[in-house]
Design an enzyme around this catalytic site. Structure first.
Site, PDB file in Angstrom:
ATOM      1  N   CYS A 183      -3.430  -1.743   6.012  1.00  0.00           N
ATOM      2  CA  CYS A 183      -2.671  -2.763   5.844  1.00  0.00           C
ATOM      3  C   CYS A 183      -1.487  -1.412   6.273  1.00  0.00           C
ATOM      4  CB  CYS A 183      -2.217  -2.486   3.878  1.00  0.00           C
ATOM      5  SG  CYS A 183      -2.410  -0.785   3.276  1.00  0.00           S
ATOM      6  N   THR A 184      -0.387  -2.014   5.630  1.00  0.00           N
ATOM      7  CA  THR A 184       1.168  -1.037   5.787  1.00  0.00           C
ATOM      8  C   THR A 184       1.147   0.172   5.917  1.00  0.00           C
ATOM      9  OG1 THR A 184       1.971  -3.001   5.984  1.00  0.00           O
ATOM     10  CG2 THR A 184       3.493  -1.071   6.097  1.00  0.00           C
TER      11      THR A 184
END
Length: 255
Positions: A183-184
């Site tokens: 994810c980020t």
């Protein structure tokens, strides 16, 4: 010249005093002239801050004097202007909402794979045991559209609470593979990796530090496009600069 330091960081750690901590951190961040968002919950802290480097790092140093935050390691990037409009500190039920209360990262997390190792695995096409490696994007569909790993699995979810049912619907395709959730910055893929192990998948890792740390510590190989971020920069390129490519549609900047 880019003189504004942007940081993102999270930690799953019990914070029964989240409400009281909100007042302390809001006053401290405001006094330092910082802007951004700090999310607090009983399960931990998640924050995105920007300002002059001395002020930002001073805030983090003050946080680290609390033993619960002593090991914080924010991810850094730079910009010419502050990409946030105000300073918000909020108390939430979860610092990243999954609506799956049995997932308690502070009680134990899935194994990590560091960016350099993932890059090597992707280059060779398998992990160190010869097992096929797949990357699983745990972000929302509009974030994936800004950029993702080559051939990443994308279930087109619109919010993270949709991840658990999506996993159950597609779990069979992950069996007997080494699955790297990403994810980020690491927070969603940490919960996702724990859930996958809870659901019986044996070979699951989370990408340490998420996409932003992968950009910071590698050349960005095996990733195409940029990384969507929830501030006015919108998308970061692999060198952590602001990506000039437009983001399709109007997306509300929220956490």
């Amino acid at each position: 010249m880019d003189t504004i330091l942007n940081i993102s960081c999270y930690k799953f750690v019990p914070l029964p005093d989240a409400a009281a901590l909100r007042e302390v951190l809001h006053a401290r961040a405001t006094a330092a002239g910082l802007k951004g968002t700090i999310l607090l919950a009983e399960e931990g802290i998640n924050f995105f801050l920007a300002g002059p480097a001395e002020a930002v790092r001073g805030f983090v140093d003050a946080l680290r004097t609390d033993a619960r935050f002593a090991d914080l390691q924010p991810k850094e990037s730079w910009s010419t202007t502050v990409p946030f409009r105000k300073m918000l500190v909020k108390v939430k039920r979860e610092i990243i909402r999954m609506d799956h209360p049995t997932i308690q990262p502070a009680q134990g997390r899935a194994p990590l794979v560091d960016p350099a190792t993932l890059r090597r695995w992707l280059a060779q096409g398998h992990d160190d045991d010869g097992r096929e490696v797949v990357t699983l994007d745990t972000r929302n569909a509009f974030e994936v559209d800004a950029g993702t790993f080559d051939n990443a699995i994308d279930w087109r979810i619109d919010k993270f609470t949709e991840f658990p049912p999506a996993l159950r619907a597609h779990k069979a395709q992950l069996r007997d593979k080494t699955v790297v959730s990403f994810c980020t910055g690491g927070i969603r893929c940490e919960k996702a990796a724990i859930l996958m192990r809870e659901e019986g998948l044996a070979h699951v890792y989370q990408l340490e530090g998420g996409i932003l740390k992968y950009f910071e510590l590698t050349d960005g190989a095996h990733y195409h496009g940029g990384c969507f971020v929830f501030d006015e920069r919108r998308v970061l390129a692999a060198d952590l600069s602001t990506d000039p490519a437009p983001v399709v549609g109007e997306i509300a900047i929220s956490k």
